[in-house]
Scaffold this motif. Structure first.
Motif, mmCIF file in Angstrom:
data_model
loop_
_atom_site.group_PDB
_atom_site.id
_atom_site.type_symbol
_atom_site.label_atom_id
_atom_site.label_comp_id
_atom_site.label_asym_id
_atom_site.label_seq_id
_atom_site.Cartn_x
_atom_site.Cartn_y
_atom_site.Cartn_z
ATOM 1 N N ASP A 26 71.272 71.332 49.946
ATOM 2 C CA ASP A 26 71.689 70.114 49.223
ATOM 3 C C ASP A 26 71.476 68.858 50.064
ATOM 4 O O ASP A 26 72.267 67.911 50.011
ATOM 5 C CB ASP A 26 73.157 70.217 48.782
ATOM 6 C CG ASP A 26 73.375 71.321 47.758
ATOM 7 O OD1 ASP A 26 72.484 71.527 46.915
ATOM 8 O OD2 ASP A 26 74.423 71.984 47.824
ATOM 9 N N ASP B 63 71.979 68.245 53.014
ATOM 10 C CA ASP B 63 73.073 67.953 53.945
ATOM 11 C C ASP B 63 72.927 68.810 55.201
ATOM 12 O O ASP B 63 73.211 70.013 55.183
ATOM 13 C CB ASP B 63 74.414 68.227 53.267
ATOM 14 C CG ASP B 63 75.600 67.904 54.174
ATOM 15 O OD1 ASP B 63 75.377 67.305 55.247
ATOM 16 O OD2 ASP B 63 76.735 68.263 53.804
ATOM 17 N N ASN C 63 74.428 67.804 58.123
ATOM 18 C CA ASN C 63 75.433 67.273 59.046
ATOM 19 C C ASN C 63 76.235 68.353 59.757
ATOM 20 O O ASN C 63 76.615 68.175 60.924
ATOM 21 C CB ASN C 63 76.387 66.323 58.309
ATOM 22 C CG ASN C 63 75.720 65.035 57.885
ATOM 23 O OD1 ASN C 63 74.810 64.562 58.558
ATOM 24 N ND2 ASN C 63 76.153 64.462 56.770
#
Length: 245
Positions: A41, A43, A45
């Protein structure tokens, strides 16, 4: 709690994630980079790093692109050399020597393939263990107190022999398969040799499209272990907890 998810598990590509709620790790990166990022997605992080078993493209396809995105790669010196990689993002790990990524302690161990290959025993801060083994014909090590395991179950020797007899498989391929991939027969022997008293889940990886039989593999491994295994199909996501009730 440990969450393990499969995105791809075959000779066309291998990619998995494991997450303890604090640190997400990528296991293998054998898909195109755009597919990997989309699967996550977009992401990255919480991704603490990538653990990479060996150099073959179906496991390592996007290793350079992932490093350029600022994510560290952890693999053997031999794999780094085979792929011609360099830079501070590539971390050499050694079998038998634990290393740490975020909240995970990881013990790499040597497997038997046609190139240098590592398996991984992962442990989170709650002392929950998860075992990852792929692309090997044998594992000499024994493990205990493992909550779950993802293990290659590539082919059935009887099926391979029949496919060779019937002309579906070139007989010249047989020695490589026998010396580089886990057969159902060898997986069962490995499982019988290990303490599975804490094991909640067994995930079968990298099934051959022509030399496997999913139903038979599930049935025979359940007979040996008392655990009904799952096949690592795209989208399979499992949550493992030492105290599930």
């Amino acid at each position: 709690m440990i969450k393990f998810k499969t995105y791809a598990s075959s000779s066309k590509g291998n990619f998995y994630t494991i997450d303890d709620g604090e640190t997400k790790l990528l296991i293998e990166c054998g898909l195109p980079y755009k597919e990997i990022v989309k699967s996550l997605d977009f992401d990255l992080n919480r991704v603490g790093g990538v653990i990479l078993s060996h150099c073959h493209k179906d496991h390592s396809h996007s290793v350079l692109d992932i490093s350029k995105a600022g994510i560290d790669i952890y693999t053997s010196t031999e794999t780094i050399g085979s792929l011609g990689l360099s830079g501070h993002r590539f971390n050499a790990v050694k079998e038998g020597v634990k290393f740490n990524i975020g909240t995970w302690d990881i013990l790499p161990f040597e497997l038997n393939h046609d190139v240098h290959n590592l398996g991984f025993l992962l442990q989170n801060q709650s002392k929950e263990k998860f075992l990852f083994i792929t692309d090997t014909f044998y594992c000499k090590y024994k493990f205990n107190d493992v909550l779950g395991m993802a293990i290659e179950c590539n082919y059935i020797k009887e099926t391979l022999d029949q496919n060779i007899t019937d002309g579906y498989i070139d007989e010249r391929m047989k020695p490589r398969l026998l010396q580089s991939h886990f057969s159902l027969e060898n997986v069962k022997e490995f499982l019988k040799a290990n303490d599975l008293s804490s094991c909640r889940e067994i995930i079968l990886l990298h099934l051959s499209s022509r030399n496997s039989d999913q139903g038979r593999m599930i049935r025979e491994i359940e007979e040996v272990t008392g655990i009904r295994p799952k096949v690592a199909s795209k989208g399979l996501e499992l949550s493992l907890n030492r105290y599930p009730y």
